[in-house]
Design a protein around this motif. Structure first.
Motif: not given
Ligand SMILES: Nc1ncnc2c1ncn2[C@@H]1O[C@H](COP(=O)(O)OP(=O)(O)OP(=O)(O)O)[C@@H](O)[C@H]1O
Ligand SMILES: [Mg+2]
Length: 291
Positions: A50-51, A53-54, A56, A259, A263, A266-267
């Protein structure tokens, strides 16, 4: 005039932000639990994806000395691990494997025990080499269950600790034991909690509440609620298919929960608060494993 001053101030501020931005910064998360089988590996793998995909660059390390599982969940058939690198001189590049969404994977294996016996120079070379390969933003360490020398080391090594439990009383009691050790040795002042396999939000909140209140009364560690993951048969199904659930079943309940956890972790506010440069990271590592 006022407007101009405002524009100027904003300009200076944005320059400051850019000046302070260091692409060499890395954030390390250690995923731990008291009881075994509560979902650490599943969370680590799917958080990593998931990270990624953001946007990272993520390095996932399997630090479970006894058993390795993350490779199976990722469908990676690895040949060499950290031990092969340290013991048999297998090139560092050859122990790093590519997973889905561009994540990189390394298995610590028995090499984690070996780290402690190495001299400073070799340790430094290793950590630098590892980081040179990927230019990573995030490292996720999937630990074995319980309180061990290794898991305590990786709790210290990491910037953030993610403690996983299920609502089962045995799992909660064991999670409390981990918190107690963290508090006693003053390893961290805050721990992120993820309650896995919940049947409802209420059950998740109740579990978080129990740990929060007990820790508040008896320990010097704060517990941050990082979210809940529903008990979802798609997780088991994905594992059987050797594909991370967020990829195999992105629309499933558990994938949505994971997810959201990624997020929130990762805020920006949480994320930039506590990071290291590569050099600091090397020193951080040496502090634990160095003689
Ligand atoms: N949200 C979930 N819903 C349903 N089943 C789940 C969920 N999370 C994990 N599981 C099940 O629990 C099993 C154990 O998960 P996992 O291997 O991630 O735990 P672990 O904490 O890493 O275990 P160990 O302590 O052995 O390393 C999985 O095989 C899966 O079947
Ligand atoms: Mg595991």
């Amino acid at each position: 005039m006022n407007d101009q001053a405002e524009i100027l101030r904003k300009l200076v501020e944005s320059k400051e932000i850019r000046k302070n931005y260091n692409p060499g910064l890395i954030k390390i998360y250690s995923v731990v639990s008291g009881k075994g089988g509560v979902g650490k590996t599943n969370l680590s793998v799917n958080l990593a994806i998931s990270m990624a995909q953001s946007g990272k660059k993520v390095l996932l390390m399997d630090a479970d000395i006894g058993m390795t599982n993350a490779d199976i969940l990722l469908g990676i058939n690895y040949k060499y691990d950290l031990f092969d690198h340290l013991e048999s001189g297998v090139d560092l590049k050859e122990i790093i494997y590519e997973g889905p969404e561009g994540i990189k994977f390394v298995s610590g294996g028995a090499g984690l025990l070996k780290m402690e016996t190495l001299n400073e120079e070799t340790q430094k070379k290793f950590i630098q080499g590892l980081l040179d390969i990927g230019g990573f933003d995030v490292m996720i360490i999937d630990n074995g269950a319980g309180i061990s020398r290794e898991s305590l080391s990786f709790i210290t090594f990491a910037h953030e600790v993610i403690l996983v439990t299920t609502p089962e009383p045995t799992a909660v009691t064991d999670a409390y034991r981990v918190l107690k050790a963290i508090s006693f040795y003053q390893l961290k002042s805050t721990v992120k909690l993820v309650v896995n396999k919940v049947s409802s939000i209420d059950v998740g909140e109740e579990t978080y509440g129990k740990l929060y209140n007990t820790a508040k009364s008896f320990l010097t560690v704060d517990i941050e609620n990082s979210g809940y993951i529903f008990d979802d048969s798609r997780v088991e199904k994905a594992i059987m298919e050797q594909e991370p659930v967020v990829l195999a079943y992105p629309g499933s309940l558990a994938s949505g929960n994971i997810k959201l956890i990624a997020s929130s972790i990762l805020d920006q506010k949480n994320y930039t608060g506590n990071v290291s440069t590569l050099k600091q990271l090397g020193n951080r590592f040496l502090k634990i494993f160095g003689s």
